[in-house]
Write an enzyme that holds these catalytic residues in place. Structure first.
Site, PDB file in Angstrom:
ATOM      1  N   LYS A 286       0.809  -1.220   0.000  1.00 53.71           N
ATOM      2  CA  LYS A 286       0.000   0.000   0.000  1.00 53.71           C
ATOM      3  C   LYS A 286       0.840   1.266   0.000  1.00 53.71           C
ATOM      4  CE  LYS A 286      -1.701  -1.022   3.886  1.00 53.71           C
ATOM      5  NZ  LYS A 286      -1.705  -0.492   5.165  1.00 53.71           N
TER       6      LYS A 286
ATOM      7  N   ARG B  54      -9.357   0.304   9.839  1.00 54.98           N
ATOM      8  CA  ARG B  54      -8.810  -1.011  10.136  1.00 54.98           C
ATOM      9  C   ARG B  54      -9.832  -1.935  10.761  1.00 54.98           C
ATOM     10  NH1 ARG B  54      -3.315   0.723   9.970  1.00 54.98           N
ATOM     11  NH2 ARG B  54      -1.911  -1.024  10.272  1.00 54.98           N
TER      12      ARG B  54
ATOM     13  N   ARG C 235      11.935  -5.297   5.077  1.00 59.23           N
ATOM     14  CA  ARG C 235      11.648  -3.936   4.630  1.00 59.23           C
ATOM     15  C   ARG C 235      12.606  -2.932   5.276  1.00 59.23           C
ATOM     16  NH1 ARG C 235       5.636  -1.677   5.182  1.00 59.23           N
ATOM     17  NH2 ARG C 235       5.932  -2.008   7.410  1.00 59.23           N
TER      18      ARG C 235
ATOM     19  N   ARG D 273      11.821  -0.364  10.457  1.00 61.35           N
ATOM     20  CA  ARG D 273      10.802   0.090  11.395  1.00 61.35           C
ATOM     21  C   ARG D 273      10.831  -0.776  12.643  1.00 61.35           C
ATOM     22  NH1 ARG D 273       5.099   0.837   8.464  1.00 61.35           N
ATOM     23  NH2 ARG D 273       4.443  -0.313  10.300  1.00 61.35           N
TER      24      ARG D 273
ATOM     25  N   ARG E 181       0.830  -8.200  14.099  1.00 57.59           N
ATOM     26  CA  ARG E 181       0.159  -7.280  13.166  1.00 57.59           C
ATOM     27  C   ARG E 181      -0.639  -8.040  12.117  1.00 57.59           C
ATOM     28  NH1 ARG E 181       5.231  -4.553  11.310  1.00 57.59           N
ATOM     29  NH2 ARG E 181       3.991  -3.478   9.731  1.00 57.59           N
TER      30      ARG E 181
HETATM   31  P1  ADP Z   1       1.201  -1.607   8.846  1.00 56.30           P
HETATM   32  O1  ADP Z   1      -0.091  -1.514   8.091  1.00 56.30           O
HETATM   33  O2  ADP Z   1       2.365  -1.939   7.969  1.00 56.30           O
HETATM   34  O3  ADP Z   1       1.143  -2.441  10.085  1.00 56.30           O
HETATM   35  P2  ADP Z   1       0.979   1.195   9.630  1.00 56.30           P
HETATM   36  O4  ADP Z   1       2.121   2.126   9.454  1.00 56.30           O
HETATM   37  O5  ADP Z   1      -0.249   1.414   8.827  1.00 56.30           O
HETATM   38  O6  ADP Z   1       1.625  -0.213   9.380  1.00 56.30           O
HETATM   39  O7  ADP Z   1       0.551   1.128  11.167  1.00 56.30           O
HETATM   40  C1  ADP Z   1       1.470   0.889  12.201  1.00 56.30           C
HETATM   41  C2  ADP Z   1       0.754   0.813  13.552  1.00 56.30           C
HETATM   42  O8  ADP Z   1       0.049   2.035  13.804  1.00 56.30           O
HETATM   43  C3  ADP Z   1      -0.312  -0.272  13.675  1.00 56.30           C
HETATM   44  O9  ADP Z   1       0.256  -1.521  14.022  1.00 56.30           O
HETATM   45  C4  ADP Z   1      -1.196   0.318  14.801  1.00 56.30           C
HETATM   46  O10 ADP Z   1      -0.616   0.144  16.062  1.00 56.30           O
HETATM   47  C5  ADP Z   1      -1.182   1.801  14.491  1.00 56.30           C
HETATM   48  N1  ADP Z   1      -2.311   2.220  13.620  1.00 56.30           N
HETATM   49  C6  ADP Z   1      -2.208   2.752  12.368  1.00 56.30           C
HETATM   50  N2  ADP Z   1      -3.421   3.011  11.849  1.00 56.30           N
HETATM   51  C7  ADP Z   1      -4.330   2.647  12.797  1.00 56.30           C
HETATM   52  C8  ADP Z   1      -5.749   2.641  12.872  1.00 56.30           C
HETATM   53  N3  ADP Z   1      -6.505   3.061  11.837  1.00 56.30           N
HETATM   54  N4  ADP Z   1      -6.339   2.178  13.998  1.00 56.30           N
HETATM   55  C9  ADP Z   1      -5.614   1.748  15.033  1.00 56.30           C
HETATM   56  N5  ADP Z   1      -4.275   1.706  15.036  1.00 56.30           N
HETATM   57  C10 ADP Z   1      -3.619   2.147  13.940  1.00 56.30           C
END
Ligand code: ADP
Ligand code: ZN
Length: 212
Positions: free
Chosen positions: A15, A88, A125, A159, A170
Site C-alpha cells: 500500500k 482497520r 523492509r 521500522r 500485526r
Molecule cells: P502496517 O499496516 O504496515 O502495520 P501502519 O504504518 O499502517 O503499518 O501502522 C502501524 C501501527 O500504527 C499499527 O500496528 C497500529 O498500532 C497503528 N495504527 C495505524 N493506523 C491505525 C488505525 N486506523 N487504527 C488503530 N491503530 C492504527
C-alpha cells in the site's frame, strides 16, 4: 468534487509504495495513519507517548484517538486524499463515512495478497530515513548496500515494529479485523480488488485503471 481513495491491505501488501506513486503521478495527498502516529512519537507529544507501547506491540490504537488524529490532520474540502491505514475495523469504516467522507466520492482499493507471504516481506523492509523511499532487501535492494538510490543518504532504517514477533501480531490483528471492512465497501459497491502479489509496476497499472 474531490474524490477520495481508501487503501486497504495487510501490513507489507505494498500500500505505502503504491501510495507514493499515486501521489507523485496522479496528484493525491497521502494520509498514512501509521506515519502520523510515528511522527507523534518522534515529536514526543502526549498522543505519541500514549501510543508508543501499543504500536511497538503491533496492536491497534483505540478508535477515539484515531478519530482525533484524523480530525487534526485532514481537510477534505478541496484535496484528494489516499487514506492509508484507516479504516482497520468495521467501526472505523462507519466513522470514516459519517464524519469525513460526506459529500465526496470515494472508492476503496483492496491490495489482495496471501497473508502467509507477508511476514518475509516485512522483516526485510527498510525505509530511507531521509527521503522515505521504501526498499526490500530481497525484492528491491538498494544498488549499494546501506545507501539510498533516490537521495544518496546513508540512513536506511528498519521500522521498530518490523521484527518477527511484532509482525506476527500485526498480521493476526489484520486477519481478524479486515472482513467487516471489506464487507462494508463491497455492500456499497465501492470495493476494487487488485492483485498485490504482482510486480510493483503491474499493481500500479491496475490501480490507474481502477481509479480513472
Ligand atoms: P502496517 O499496516 O504496515 O502495520 P501502519 O504504518 O499502517 O503499518 O501502522 C502501524 C501501527 O500504527 C499499527 O500496528 C497500529 O498500532 C497503528 N495504527 C495505524 N493506523 C491505525 C488505525 N486506523 N487504527 C488503530 N491503530 C492504527
Ligand atoms: Zn533517500
Amino acid at each position: 468534487m474531490a474524490s477520495q481513495l481508501i487503501f486497504l491491505g495487510a501490513p507489507g501488501s505494498g500500500k505505502g509504495t503504491q501510495a507514493a506513486r499515486v501521489v507523485s503521478e496522479l496528484g493525491y495527498v497521502h494520509l498514512s495513519t501509521g506515519d502520523l502516529l510515528r511522527s507523534e512519537i518522534k515529536s514526543g507529544s502526549v498522543l505519541g507517548k500514549k501510543v508508543t507501547a501499543i504500536m511497538d506491540a503491533g496492536k491497534l490504537v483505540d478508535d477515539q484517538t484515531m478519530i482525533e488524529l484524523l480530525k487534526a490532520n485532514c481537510d477534505l474540502s478541496d484535496k484528494n486524499y489516499i487514506f492509508d491505514g484507516y479504516p482497520r475495523n468495521g467501526d472505523q469504516a462507519k466513522v470514516l463515512d459519517s464524519e469525513f467522507l460526506k459529500g465526496t466520492s470515494s472508492k476503496a482499493i483492496y491490495f489482495d495478497i496471501d497473508l502467509d507471504l507477508l511476514a518475509k516481506r516485512l522483516v526485510n523492509r527498510r525505509t530511507c530515513g531521509d527521503c522515505g523511499e521504501i526498499y526490500n532487501l530481497i525484492s528491491k535492494p538498494p544498488k549499494t548496500a546501506g545507501v539510498c538510490d533516490k537521495c544518496g543518504g546513508h540512513n536506511l532504517q528498519q521500522r521498530k515494529d518490523d521484527n518477527e514477533e511484532t509482525v506476527k501480531t500485526r498480521l493476526g490483528v489484520f486477519r481478524e479485523a479486515i472482513e467487516p471492512v471489506l464487507a462494508h465497501y463491497q455492500g456499497q459497491d465501492r470495493l476494487i480488488r487488485v492483485d498485490a502479489s504482482a510486480s510493483s509496476d503491474a499493481v500500479f497499472n491496475e490501480l490507474k485503471q481502477a481509479i480513472k
